[in-house]
Design an enzyme around this catalytic site. Structure first.
Site, mmCIF file in Angstrom:
data_model
loop_
_atom_site.group_PDB
_atom_site.id
_atom_site.type_symbol
_atom_site.label_atom_id
_atom_site.label_comp_id
_atom_site.label_asym_id
_atom_site.label_seq_id
_atom_site.Cartn_x
_atom_site.Cartn_y
_atom_site.Cartn_z
ATOM 1 N N HIS A 65 -6.040 -5.977 3.105
ATOM 2 C CA HIS A 65 -5.069 -4.906 3.314
ATOM 3 C C HIS A 65 -4.618 -4.859 4.771
ATOM 4 O O HIS A 65 -5.442 -4.665 5.669
ATOM 5 C CB HIS A 65 -5.679 -3.557 2.920
ATOM 6 C CG HIS A 65 -5.965 -3.441 1.459
ATOM 7 N ND1 HIS A 65 -5.274 -2.564 0.636
ATOM 8 C CD2 HIS A 65 -6.845 -4.091 0.654
ATOM 9 C CE1 HIS A 65 -5.733 -2.676 -0.602
ATOM 10 N NE2 HIS A 65 -6.679 -3.591 -0.617
ATOM 11 N N CYS A 89 0.843 -1.187 0.000
ATOM 12 C CA CYS A 89 0.000 0.000 0.000
ATOM 13 C C CYS A 89 0.885 1.246 0.000
ATOM 14 O O CYS A 89 1.788 1.373 0.826
ATOM 15 C CB CYS A 89 -0.882 -0.025 1.241
ATOM 16 S SG CYS A 89 -1.635 1.547 1.671
ATOM 17 N N GLU A 90 0.645 2.150 -0.928
ATOM 18 C CA GLU A 90 1.487 3.340 -1.025
ATOM 19 C C GLU A 90 1.231 4.341 0.101
ATOM 20 O O GLU A 90 2.027 5.253 0.312
ATOM 21 C CB GLU A 90 1.308 4.027 -2.375
ATOM 22 C CG GLU A 90 -0.041 4.657 -2.598
ATOM 23 C CD GLU A 90 -0.145 5.314 -3.963
ATOM 24 O OE1 GLU A 90 -0.814 6.350 -4.049
ATOM 25 O OE2 GLU A 90 0.441 4.794 -4.943
ATOM 26 N N HIS A 91 0.141 4.177 0.828
ATOM 27 C CA HIS A 91 -0.170 5.115 1.903
ATOM 28 C C HIS A 91 0.562 4.789 3.199
ATOM 29 O O HIS A 91 0.952 5.698 3.936
ATOM 30 C CB HIS A 91 -1.679 5.138 2.161
ATOM 31 C CG HIS A 91 -2.472 5.568 0.973
ATOM 32 N ND1 HIS A 91 -3.700 5.006 0.641
ATOM 33 C CD2 HIS A 91 -2.210 6.483 0.015
ATOM 34 C CE1 HIS A 91 -4.152 5.575 -0.458
ATOM 35 N NE2 HIS A 91 -3.267 6.456 -0.863
ATOM 36 N N HIS A 92 0.724 3.496 3.484
ATOM 37 C CA HIS A 92 1.369 3.094 4.738
ATOM 38 C C HIS A 92 2.560 2.163 4.524
ATOM 39 O O HIS A 92 3.228 1.807 5.482
ATOM 40 C CB HIS A 92 0.349 2.388 5.648
ATOM 41 C CG HIS A 92 -0.870 3.199 5.920
ATOM 42 N ND1 HIS A 92 -2.046 3.046 5.206
ATOM 43 C CD2 HIS A 92 -1.103 4.201 6.802
ATOM 44 C CE1 HIS A 92 -2.949 3.900 5.653
ATOM 45 N NE2 HIS A 92 -2.404 4.614 6.613
ATOM 46 N N CYS A 146 -3.078 -2.600 6.226
ATOM 47 C CA CYS A 146 -3.292 -1.282 6.824
ATOM 48 C C CYS A 146 -4.679 -1.178 7.451
ATOM 49 O O CYS A 146 -4.908 -0.345 8.331
ATOM 50 C CB CYS A 146 -3.076 -0.171 5.798
ATOM 51 S SG CYS A 146 -4.169 -0.250 4.374
ATOM 52 N N GLN A 186 -5.088 -0.498 -4.739
ATOM 53 C CA GLN A 186 -5.727 -1.598 -5.462
ATOM 54 C C GLN A 186 -6.458 -1.113 -6.706
ATOM 55 O O GLN A 186 -6.482 -1.796 -7.733
ATOM 56 C CB GLN A 186 -6.683 -2.347 -4.534
ATOM 57 C CG GLN A 186 -7.272 -3.602 -5.156
ATOM 58 C CD GLN A 186 -8.083 -4.406 -4.167
ATOM 59 O OE1 GLN A 186 -7.807 -4.415 -2.968
ATOM 60 N NE2 GLN A 186 -9.108 -5.097 -4.639
#
Length: 198
Positions: free
Chosen positions: A156, A87-90, A158, A128
């Protein structure tokens, strides 16, 4: 397309990446020089480079390397393709499976190429929704079939380990092009993979 092994990536780890992981460890209040953590910055750097190897790979060339003329115009499905991404956010993992279908228009692609395309886009920092779109567009643009369908379902970390902490949640995304815009064709595809979506 030659896929590098984990060992080959070991030779390419930069001091900068290792240094960043060392700073993270120390920023968390740990001693980066204690026995259990001395080699962690290098190991983490090697793992991260392996998990993001998709940046150095070309999905289009994978498709183009195995296109064959064939007079077949029925649906081709490759389902239950395992995928692992970050995941690019976390920068936490998400994982699951992809189902891909296409309807040929005078040419087919080697079946092993579709899972490889999934891997190329999954081995990047991703969401995703974009992963689904990237796979769909790569197949559509390079194979030029009558239609393409992609469904991804993934869990996920996250959401499972932090935040809402919902361990049983699954996210499903889909994309359709060409003939799969037709509701009957789309429903045929969804029915054929339905045992995997319930």
């Amino acid at each position: 397309m030659v896929y590098k092994s984990y060992e080959e990536f070991n030779l390419e780890v930069t001091d900068e990446v290792k240094s960043c992981f060392r700073k993270i460890i120390e920023g968390l209040g740990e001693d980066s020089l204690r026995e259990g953590l001395q080699k962690t910055p290098e190991r983490a750097a090697k793992a991260m480079m392996f998990l993001t190897q998709g940046y150095s790979q070309d999905a289009a060339s994978i498709i183009k390397s195995a296109i064959f003329k064939e007079d077949y115009n029925e649906m081709v499905i490759v389902k239950d393709i395992e995928l692992y991404s970050l995941c690019e956010h976390h920068m936490l993992p998400f994982f699951g499976k992809a189902h891909i279908a296409y309807i040929p228009d005078g040419q087919i692609v080697g079946l092993s190429k579709l899972p490889r395309v999934v891997d190329v886009f999954a081995r990047r920092l991703q969401v995703q929704e974009r992963l689904t779109h990237d796979i769909l567009e790569c197949i559509n643009e390079n194979l030029k079939p009558r239609g393409v369908a992609v469904v991804i379902e993934a869990s996920h970390m996250c959401m499972m380990m932090r935040g809402v902490q919902k361990q049983n949640s699954v996210t499903t995304t889909s994309g359709f092009r060409g003939a799969f815009k037709n509701i009957e064709t789309r429903n045929e595809f969804l029915k054929l993979i339905s045992s995997d979506l319930g």
